[in-house]
Design a protein around this motif. Structure first.
Motif, PDB file in Angstrom:
ATOM      1  N   GLY A 254       0.828  -1.197   0.000  1.00 46.75           N
ATOM      2  CA  GLY A 254       0.000   0.000   0.000  1.00 46.75           C
ATOM      3  C   GLY A 254       0.860   1.243   0.000  1.00 46.75           C
ATOM      4  N   THR A 255       0.216   2.399  -0.047  1.00 44.17           N
ATOM      5  CA  THR A 255       0.920   3.673  -0.066  1.00 44.17           C
ATOM      6  C   THR A 255       1.534   3.955   1.299  1.00 44.17           C
ATOM      7  OG1 THR A 255      -1.003   4.941   0.634  1.00 44.17           O
ATOM      8  CG2 THR A 255      -0.798   4.493  -1.726  1.00 44.17           C
ATOM      9  N   PRO A 256       2.476   4.913   1.359  1.00 46.89           N
ATOM     10  CA  PRO A 256       3.034   5.272   2.674  1.00 46.89           C
ATOM     11  C   PRO A 256       1.957   5.704   3.659  1.00 46.89           C
ATOM     12  CG  PRO A 256       4.393   6.172   0.915  1.00 46.89           C
ATOM     13  CD  PRO A 256       3.185   5.587   0.251  1.00 46.89           C
ATOM     14  N   GLY A 257       0.938   6.393   3.147  1.00 44.65           N
ATOM     15  CA  GLY A 257      -0.153   6.796   4.034  1.00 44.65           C
ATOM     16  C   GLY A 257      -0.883   5.612   4.609  1.00 44.65           C
ATOM     17  N   GLU A 258      -1.135   4.606   3.770  1.00 47.91           N
ATOM     18  CA  GLU A 258      -1.805   3.399   4.245  1.00 47.91           C
ATOM     19  C   GLU A 258      -0.930   2.659   5.259  1.00 47.91           C
ATOM     20  OE1 GLU A 258      -3.175   0.966   0.976  1.00 47.91           O
ATOM     21  OE2 GLU A 258      -3.671   2.751  -0.176  1.00 47.91           O
TER      22      GLU A 258
ATOM     23  N   ALA B 121      -6.975  14.159   9.325  1.00 45.68           N
ATOM     24  CA  ALA B 121      -7.341  15.426   9.965  1.00 45.68           C
ATOM     25  C   ALA B 121      -6.110  16.215  10.397  1.00 45.68           C
ATOM     26  CB  ALA B 121      -8.255  15.160  11.156  1.00 45.68           C
ATOM     27  N   LEU B 122      -5.053  15.515  10.776  1.00 48.00           N
ATOM     28  CA  LEU B 122      -3.842  16.208  11.208  1.00 48.00           C
ATOM     29  C   LEU B 122      -3.146  16.928  10.052  1.00 48.00           C
ATOM     30  CD1 LEU B 122      -2.366  13.583  13.691  1.00 48.00           C
ATOM     31  CD2 LEU B 122      -3.502  15.737  14.230  1.00 48.00           C
ATOM     32  N   GLU B 123      -3.436  16.513   8.820  1.00 54.29           N
ATOM     33  CA  GLU B 123      -2.829  17.145   7.651  1.00 54.29           C
ATOM     34  C   GLU B 123      -3.763  18.124   6.958  1.00 54.29           C
ATOM     35  OE1 GLU B 123      -1.664  13.981   5.105  1.00 54.29           O
ATOM     36  OE2 GLU B 123      -0.013  13.294   6.393  1.00 54.29           O
ATOM     37  N   SER B 124      -5.047  18.092   7.312  1.00 54.81           N
ATOM     38  CA  SER B 124      -6.036  18.923   6.630  1.00 54.81           C
ATOM     39  C   SER B 124      -6.324  20.180   7.446  1.00 54.81           C
ATOM     40  CB  SER B 124      -7.338  18.127   6.436  1.00 54.81           C
ATOM     41  OG  SER B 124      -8.360  18.947   5.911  1.00 54.81           O
TER      42      SER B 124
ATOM     43  N   ILE C 294      -2.188   6.141  20.640  1.00 51.03           N
ATOM     44  CA  ILE C 294      -1.501   6.573  19.418  1.00 51.03           C
ATOM     45  C   ILE C 294      -0.961   7.998  19.495  1.00 51.03           C
ATOM     46  CG2 ILE C 294      -2.922   5.045  18.015  1.00 51.03           C
ATOM     47  CD1 ILE C 294      -4.363   7.548  16.935  1.00 51.03           C
ATOM     48  N   THR C 295      -1.369   8.777  20.484  1.00 51.75           N
ATOM     49  CA  THR C 295      -0.915  10.168  20.559  1.00 51.75           C
ATOM     50  C   THR C 295       0.603  10.300  20.568  1.00 51.75           C
ATOM     51  OG1 THR C 295      -2.958  10.924  21.598  1.00 51.75           O
ATOM     52  CG2 THR C 295      -1.008  12.292  21.922  1.00 51.75           C
ATOM     53  N   PRO C 296       1.361   9.428  21.276  1.00 53.08           N
ATOM     54  CA  PRO C 296       2.831   9.557  21.240  1.00 53.08           C
ATOM     55  C   PRO C 296       3.419   9.448  19.836  1.00 53.08           C
ATOM     56  CG  PRO C 296       2.163   8.156  23.057  1.00 53.08           C
ATOM     57  CD  PRO C 296       0.940   8.386  22.248  1.00 53.08           C
ATOM     58  N   ALA C 297       2.691   8.806  18.906  1.00 53.42           N
ATOM     59  CA  ALA C 297       3.205   8.640  17.550  1.00 53.42           C
ATOM     60  C   ALA C 297       2.726   9.741  16.606  1.00 53.42           C
ATOM     61  CB  ALA C 297       2.787   7.274  16.999  1.00 53.42           C
ATOM     62  N   LEU C 298       1.944  10.690  17.112  1.00 53.69           N
ATOM     63  CA  LEU C 298       1.391  11.753  16.278  1.00 53.69           C
ATOM     64  C   LEU C 298       2.194  13.040  16.444  1.00 53.69           C
ATOM     65  CD1 LEU C 298      -2.417  11.197  16.986  1.00 53.69           C
ATOM     66  CD2 LEU C 298      -1.042  10.271  15.094  1.00 53.69           C
ATOM     67  N   GLU C 299       2.077  13.912  15.453  1.00 56.32           N
ATOM     68  CA  GLU C 299       2.808  15.178  15.485  1.00 56.32           C
ATOM     69  C   GLU C 299       2.300  16.101  16.581  1.00 56.32           C
ATOM     70  OE1 GLU C 299       2.403  16.877  11.648  1.00 56.32           O
ATOM     71  OE2 GLU C 299       3.596  15.346  10.623  1.00 56.32           O
ATOM     72  N   ARG C 300       1.023  16.011  16.872  1.00 54.55           N
ATOM     73  CA  ARG C 300       0.427  16.867  17.896  1.00 54.55           C
ATOM     74  C   ARG C 300      -0.807  16.181  18.450  1.00 54.55           C
ATOM     75  NH1 ARG C 300      -4.125  19.091  15.751  1.00 54.55           N
ATOM     76  NH2 ARG C 300      -4.260  19.321  13.473  1.00 54.55           N
ATOM     77  N   PRO C 301      -1.303  16.650  19.587  1.00 50.45           N
ATOM     78  CA  PRO C 301      -2.526  16.062  20.134  1.00 50.45           C
ATOM     79  C   PRO C 301      -3.718  16.282  19.206  1.00 50.45           C
ATOM     80  CG  PRO C 301      -1.372  17.352  21.785  1.00 50.45           C
ATOM     81  CD  PRO C 301      -0.708  17.655  20.483  1.00 50.45           C
ATOM     82  N   VAL C 302      -4.685  15.414  19.305  1.00 49.97           N
ATOM     83  CA  VAL C 302      -5.893  15.479  18.475  1.00 49.97           C
ATOM     84  C   VAL C 302      -7.037  16.033  19.312  1.00 49.97           C
ATOM     85  CG1 VAL C 302      -7.597  14.116  17.210  1.00 49.97           C
ATOM     86  CG2 VAL C 302      -5.165  13.555  17.039  1.00 49.97           C
ATOM     87  N   LYS C 303      -7.746  17.010  18.746  1.00 52.39           N
ATOM     88  CA  LYS C 303      -8.881  17.596  19.437  1.00 52.39           C
ATOM     89  C   LYS C 303     -10.171  17.010  18.880  1.00 52.39           C
ATOM     90  CE  LYS C 303     -11.064  21.934  20.807  1.00 52.39           C
ATOM     91  NZ  LYS C 303     -11.040  23.422  20.740  1.00 52.39           N
TER      92      LYS C 303
END
Length: 686
Positions: A11-15, A76-79, A108-117
């Protein structure tokens, strides 16, 4: 246009990133990702990347909420726009916000660029109205038959003194509500425990129709509903429901933030929920109530309104309930046109000072008039706009007897609904957004076309889409038996003596543990009353307590049986031996006199199709699958689904209906079903 779930390992890198996040989340929750969950997450990520719409069927136990939430969060983190999740029920909405998302984000938050609201958006009436608490709306107790709009008239007293004082149950509830309202930070009804009755809640809430709006309400800055919408505008993931999605798509109102991707969970309910949200009902009592409110709160003359109501009452007198294939007749249309003009004049006369702060009474009065005006406009243009019109009468509810048949001598209610919501969904939902629709029962056999057609994804100009079935982790042929009682007579009115005898034998063999699903509340009550003296196990019946309490007792007591109707066909999740037998009394076809279904069937037939198969049989297949799906809820469950409708064994459409069911081991042999239930009952009693 459909494809089986095969999936590739790459799959793609995103997948790949999505799968890594999913595995991390599931491992953190002490589980292990399944192939179907992986495939669904890949397909959702791919749909978001390509912009193609996706229909994905994910069987019970797949873990579909995580499979779509992970790619939504990654997107959502990229949009610069939030991603949306829409559910049919408040229960699932609450589960996603209160359980699924917190557990997921924790891992999963430790693996994300920022926290999710995350934000939750509900209809305005789900929140306390501060202005109403402060006395900003009039105290008017609505009379029977004076219900308004797509919900209820909320113009009821809001002070305890006006409802019998704090010594009455309602008064005590209101006092508790007011105390809670001073402490809550969200004003969300679901956070009030224990809950209160609908009548009590109406005294501290308003509908969107009644709301003064942010520009005029003196307490707009503190409004719980407005604050929730502000949170949603700044969120990454917004969770809402199908009704809000319908208002946004059909009315173009800014009830939701701008979004680019939406996942529609419980998507098998979308067509019906959207239709319900945009249906309307007009009655003479509504007009009289609107006229009285306008006279009281705007001091205008309402003679024209009352005269129009009187003429409409005469034009409707004696009209039988049922579908109006050609809409209202000329006399009735003339009366509706007269009412429309009277509403226009009343609205013009009641404008008041547009620069002043509006009061609740004026807003309520004008909102009622605007609603009636809109209904009149729709009724006059019904044929041109392909809307369905029918007459009905209200049913009454007696706690001891259930719902009574409508009284044909009661006042007429004029109903209107779209013949199809497909075109409007295509324009308002699918255009400009990427839409993922998912459910455990979205395809019939391997065909997604029946669902896609009702949602606007078929025909000339339809957008591109793909259907995927990611399967189920359950081994249905080994875990479940489908028994069809082909020897029984075709169902008639009520539950036949033969069906009762069959039901008694099945429950005795299993030693209880039966969830019995009936096509009507009366049938459930009659069966419960008839079988209680003949059985040695406890029989609970819907309506005898709250649904939550009934389901809890059923789950906690392995030999208890629960009888009920449509609300039990979906959403009941009782894994383990407490639910080892699911009985369905008859194929859940729509009622033969259902006006909307009748109109849709005729429209399909006029276009050269098979109206019965396209409408009634498809409706029944999805609901039959939902009912049968109550049996196997975990990999350790075993049981029998028994259908007491011989048509599932004898009629030509039986294969179509059975194609929607899980692939249970099937039999018409009564002795085999009873023997299997006896073994299950013995295991449950150990």
């Amino acid at each position: 246009m459909t494809e089986a779930a095969a999936g590739d390992a790459a799959g793609t890198p995103g997948e790949q990133f999505v799968i890594e996040l999913l595995d991390r989340a599931v491992a953190g929750m002490g589980g292990q990702s399944r192939a179907g969950q992986h495939e669904m997450a890949r397909q959702v990520a791919r749909a978001i990347e390509t912009g193609d719409h996706l229909l994905v069927q994910a069987g019970t136990g797949t873990g579909k909420s995580l499979a779509y939430l992970v790619p939504l969060i990654a997107h959502a983190l990229e949009s610069n726009k939030p991603a949306l999740v829409s559910t049919a029920t408040l229960a699932l909405q609450t589960q996603i916000v209160g359980r699924d998302l917190p557990r997921l984000l924790k891992n999963i938050t430790p693996a994300l660029e920022r926290p999710v609201k995350v934000a939750l958006v509900k209809g305005r009436s789900n929140y306390v109205c501060r202005h109403k608490l402060e006395g900003g709306f009039p105290s008017e107790e609505p009379s029977e038959g004076q219900l308004f709009s797509l919900g209820e008239d909320t113009s009821v007293p809001h002070f305890a003194a006006a409802v019998g004082g704090p010594s009455s149950q309602l008064g005590r509830e209101v006092v508790r509500l007011r105390e809670w309202a001073e402490k809550t930070t969200t004003g969300d009804r679901d956070e009030l425990l224990p809950g209160v009755t609908d009548r009590a809640w109406r005294q501290v809430s308003v509908t969107s129709m009644e709301c003064l709006g942010a520009q005029k309400c003196p307490l707009a800055a503190e409004c719980f509903s407005e604050l929730a919408r502000q949170d949603a505008a700044e969120a990454d993931v917004v969770v809402t429901n199908h009704a809000m999605l319908a208002v946004s798509a059909f009315e173009g109102l800014a009830v939701l933030p701008e979004y680019d991707v939406v996942v529609v969970d419980e998507a098998h309910e979308l067509q019906d929920r959207v239709t319900g949200a945009v249906s309307g009902q007009l009655s003479v009592a509504m007009v009289h109530a609107a006229a009285a409110g306008a006279r009281k709160h705007t001091a205008i003359t309402v003679d024209a309104l009352n005269a129009a109501a009187a003429n409409l009452e005469l034009a409707l007198a004696g009209a039988p309930s049922g579908l109006l294939p050609n809409g209202l007749n000329d006399e009735q249309l003339d009366c509706v046109d007269q009412l429309r003009e009277a509403c226009r004049a009343a609205l013009s006369d009641s404008k008041g000072d547009s620069n002043s702060t509006a009061d609740g009474g004026r807003q309520l009065a004008r909102s009622r008039l605007m609603l009636i005006l809109e209904l009149c406009e729709r009724l006059i243009a019904a044929r041109e706009n392909r809307e369905v019109v029918w007459f009905s009468r209200a049913s009454t509810f007696d706690p001891g007897q259930g719902y009574s048949p409508p009284d044909e001598n009661a006042p007429v209610l004029v109903n209107i609904a779209p013949l199809s919501v497909a075109g409007r969904l295509r324009e308002g939902l699918f255009a400009g957004h990427t839409v993922v629709l998912t459910s455990a029962t979205l395809a019939i056999g391997s065909a997604f076309e029946p669902a896609a057609g009702g949602l606007g994804l078929l025909g000339e100009g339809a957008p591109s889409w793909k259907g995927v079935d990611v399967g189920s982790p359950f081994d249905y042929p080994k875990q479940g038996i489908l028994y069809v009682a082909g020897h029984l007579p075709k169902p008639g009115r009520g539950v036949s003596p033969e069906a009762l005898e069959e039901l008694e034998a099945l429950i005795k063999a299993s030693g209880g543990g039966a969830l019995c699903l009936f096509s009507s509340r009366r049938a459930a009550e009659e069966a419960a009353d008839a079988l209680r003296p003949r059985l040695d196990v406890t029989v609970l019946c819907q309506g005898e307590s709250t649904m939550t309490a009934l389901v809890k007792q059923f789950a906690d007591e392995p030999d208890t049986c629960l009888f009920g109707t449509m609300s039990l066909w979906q959403g009941v999740d009782v894994p383990g031996g407490s639910c080892r037998l699911v009985v369905i009394d008859r194929i859940p076809f729509p009622r033969p006199d259902d006006p909307l279904m009748t109109a849709r069937s005729r429209a399909v037939a006029q276009a050269g199709g098979n109206g019965f198969m396209s409408v009634s049989a498809t409706h029944a297949a999805i609901r039959l699958a939902q009912g049968a799906g109550r049996l196997i809820r975990s990999t350790g469950d075993k049981g029998v689904v028994a259908v007491l409708d011989s048509r599932l064994a004898t009629e030509r459409y039986a294969g179509f209906l059975r194609g929607a069911l899980p692939p249970f081991w099937a039999t018409n042999d009564r002795s085999k079903a009873l023997a299997a239930l006896s073994r299950l009952g013995a295991d449950a009693s150990r």
